[in-house]
Design a protein around this motif. Structure first.
Motif, PDB file in Angstrom:
ATOM      1  N   TRP A  15       0.843  -1.201   0.000  1.00  0.00           N
ATOM      2  CA  TRP A  15       0.000   0.000   0.000  1.00  0.00           C
ATOM      3  C   TRP A  15       0.876   1.248   0.000  1.00  0.00           C
ATOM      4  N   SER A  16       1.944   1.242   0.791  1.00  0.00           N
ATOM      5  CA  SER A  16       2.837   2.405   0.852  1.00  0.00           C
ATOM      6  C   SER A  16       3.562   2.620  -0.471  1.00  0.00           C
ATOM      7  N   ARG A  17       4.058   1.538  -1.068  1.00  0.00           N
ATOM      8  CA  ARG A  17       4.750   1.660  -2.353  1.00  0.00           C
ATOM      9  C   ARG A  17       3.808   2.154  -3.442  1.00  0.00           C
ATOM     10  N   THR A  18       2.590   1.671  -3.444  1.00  0.00           N
ATOM     11  CA  THR A  18       1.620   2.106  -4.447  1.00  0.00           C
ATOM     12  C   THR A  18       1.331   3.592  -4.286  1.00  0.00           C
ATOM     13  N   ALA A  19       1.187   4.057  -3.063  1.00  0.00           N
ATOM     14  CA  ALA A  19       0.946   5.485  -2.821  1.00  0.00           C
ATOM     15  C   ALA A  19       2.134   6.317  -3.288  1.00  0.00           C
ATOM     16  N   LEU A  20       3.351   5.841  -3.051  1.00  0.00           N
ATOM     17  CA  LEU A  20       4.551   6.572  -3.463  1.00  0.00           C
ATOM     18  C   LEU A  20       4.638   6.664  -4.983  1.00  0.00           C
ATOM     19  N   VAL A  21       4.391   5.566  -5.672  1.00  0.00           N
ATOM     20  CA  VAL A  21       4.452   5.571  -7.136  1.00  0.00           C
ATOM     21  C   VAL A  21       3.342   6.450  -7.709  1.00  0.00           C
ATOM     22  N   LEU A  22       2.164   6.391  -7.116  1.00  0.00           N
ATOM     23  CA  LEU A  22       1.057   7.227  -7.580  1.00  0.00           C
ATOM     24  C   LEU A  22       1.381   8.709  -7.375  1.00  0.00           C
ATOM     25  N   ALA A  23       2.026   9.046  -6.273  1.00  0.00           N
ATOM     26  CA  ALA A  23       2.413  10.442  -6.021  1.00  0.00           C
ATOM     27  C   ALA A  23       3.443  10.910  -7.048  1.00  0.00           C
ATOM     28  N   ALA A  24       4.418  10.060  -7.363  1.00  0.00           N
ATOM     29  CA  ALA A  24       5.425  10.421  -8.365  1.00  0.00           C
ATOM     30  C   ALA A  24       4.771  10.617  -9.731  1.00  0.00           C
ATOM     31  N   ASP A  25       3.867   9.725 -10.084  1.00  0.00           N
ATOM     32  CA  ASP A  25       3.153   9.847 -11.357  1.00  0.00           C
ATOM     33  C   ASP A  25       2.313  11.121 -11.383  1.00  0.00           C
ATOM     34  N   ALA A  26       1.660  11.424 -10.276  1.00  0.00           N
ATOM     35  CA  ALA A  26       0.838  12.635 -10.195  1.00  0.00           C
ATOM     36  C   ALA A  26       1.688  13.885 -10.411  1.00  0.00           C
ATOM     37  N   LEU A  27       2.875  13.909  -9.821  1.00  0.00           N
ATOM     38  CA  LEU A  27       3.751  15.070  -9.994  1.00  0.00           C
ATOM     39  C   LEU A  27       4.213  15.214 -11.443  1.00  0.00           C
ATOM     40  N   LEU A  28       4.500  14.098 -12.104  1.00  0.00           N
ATOM     41  CA  LEU A  28       4.916  14.163 -13.503  1.00  0.00           C
ATOM     42  C   LEU A  28       3.773  14.629 -14.407  1.00  0.00           C
ATOM     43  N   VAL A  29       2.574  14.119 -14.156  1.00  0.00           N
ATOM     44  CA  VAL A  29       1.414  14.540 -14.952  1.00  0.00           C
ATOM     45  C   VAL A  29       1.116  16.015 -14.682  1.00  0.00           C
ATOM     46  N   ALA A  68      -0.305   8.268 -20.167  1.00  0.00           N
ATOM     47  CA  ALA A  68      -0.337   8.170 -21.635  1.00  0.00           C
ATOM     48  C   ALA A  68      -0.636   9.543 -22.253  1.00  0.00           C
ATOM     49  N   TRP A  69      -1.592  10.257 -21.684  1.00  0.00           N
ATOM     50  CA  TRP A  69      -1.927  11.593 -22.166  1.00  0.00           C
ATOM     51  C   TRP A  69      -0.721  12.516 -22.039  1.00  0.00           C
ATOM     52  N   SER A  70      -0.017  12.429 -20.920  1.00  0.00           N
ATOM     53  CA  SER A  70       1.159  13.242 -20.686  1.00  0.00           C
ATOM     54  C   SER A  70       2.250  12.969 -21.729  1.00  0.00           C
ATOM     55  N   VAL A  71       2.442  11.703 -22.058  1.00  0.00           N
ATOM     56  CA  VAL A  71       3.443  11.340 -23.061  1.00  0.00           C
ATOM     57  C   VAL A  71       3.036  11.880 -24.430  1.00  0.00           C
ATOM     58  N   LEU A  72       1.750  11.752 -24.768  1.00  0.00           N
ATOM     59  CA  LEU A  72       1.277  12.268 -26.057  1.00  0.00           C
ATOM     60  C   LEU A  72       1.431  13.778 -26.152  1.00  0.00           C
ATOM     61  N   VAL A  73       1.161  14.486 -25.055  1.00  0.00           N
ATOM     62  CA  VAL A  73       1.315  15.944 -25.059  1.00  0.00           C
ATOM     63  C   VAL A  73       2.792  16.313 -25.213  1.00  0.00           C
ATOM     64  N   ASN A  74       3.672  15.572 -24.562  1.00  0.00           N
ATOM     65  CA  ASN A  74       5.102  15.858 -24.638  1.00  0.00           C
ATOM     66  C   ASN A  74       5.685  15.584 -26.017  1.00  0.00           C
ATOM     67  N   THR A  75       5.139  14.597 -26.716  1.00  0.00           N
ATOM     68  CA  THR A  75       5.684  14.282 -28.046  1.00  0.00           C
ATOM     69  C   THR A  75       5.040  15.125 -29.132  1.00  0.00           C
ATOM     70  N   GLY A  76       3.995  15.880 -28.785  1.00  0.00           N
ATOM     71  CA  GLY A  76       3.377  16.796 -29.737  1.00  0.00           C
ATOM     72  C   GLY A  76       2.372  16.147 -30.666  1.00  0.00           C
ATOM     73  N   ARG A  77       1.851  14.995 -30.311  1.00  0.00           N
ATOM     74  CA  ARG A  77       0.846  14.316 -31.151  1.00  0.00           C
ATOM     75  C   ARG A  77      -0.529  14.653 -30.720  1.00  0.00           C
TER      76      ARG A  77
END
Length: 107
Positions: A19-33, A98-107
């Motif tokens: 549960w703790s690891r999932t929360a940490l990964v979700l927080a990192a993903d949230a910051l990147l998005v 996925a949306w974040s990656v598409l926005v970054n690549t300009g598609r």
């Protein structure tokens, strides 16, 4: 020859760590998005990052609450609605990434 007995105390501890690891990964993903939404001027992506950050905080708080509950009863389950919510949040995070990656690549 019989198998060595398992220590039933290890499984609840591993589950709490998950549960703790999932929360940490979700927080990192949230910051990147959130960062991508802010830098690329996408308010929808920034809002999704904020929602994911709140979900990560809620997930971490749930993990802390579960840690206290598991200390009293090691066999207590997480609950059907928490698991469904976690699944929906992870799917939302995958879509946001996925949306974040598409926005970054300009598609």
């Amino acid at each position: 020859m019989s198998a060595a007995p398992r220590d039933p105390g290890l499984q609840p501890e591993r589950t709490l760590l998950a549960w703790s690891r999932t929360a940490l990964v979700l927080a990192a993903d949230a910051l990147l998005v959130l960062r991508t939404g802010y830098l690329r001027g996408s308010p929808g992506l920034a809002a999704l990052g904020g929602v994911l950050a709140l979900a990560a905080a809620g997930l971490y708080a749930h993990g802390v609450r579960r840690r206290g509950a598991v200390e009293h009863d090691p066999h207590i389950s997480a609950g059907r609605w928490w698991m469904r919510g976690l699944t929906a949040t992870v799917v939302l995070a995958a879509g946001g990434t996925a949306w974040s990656v598409l926005v970054n690549t300009g598609r």
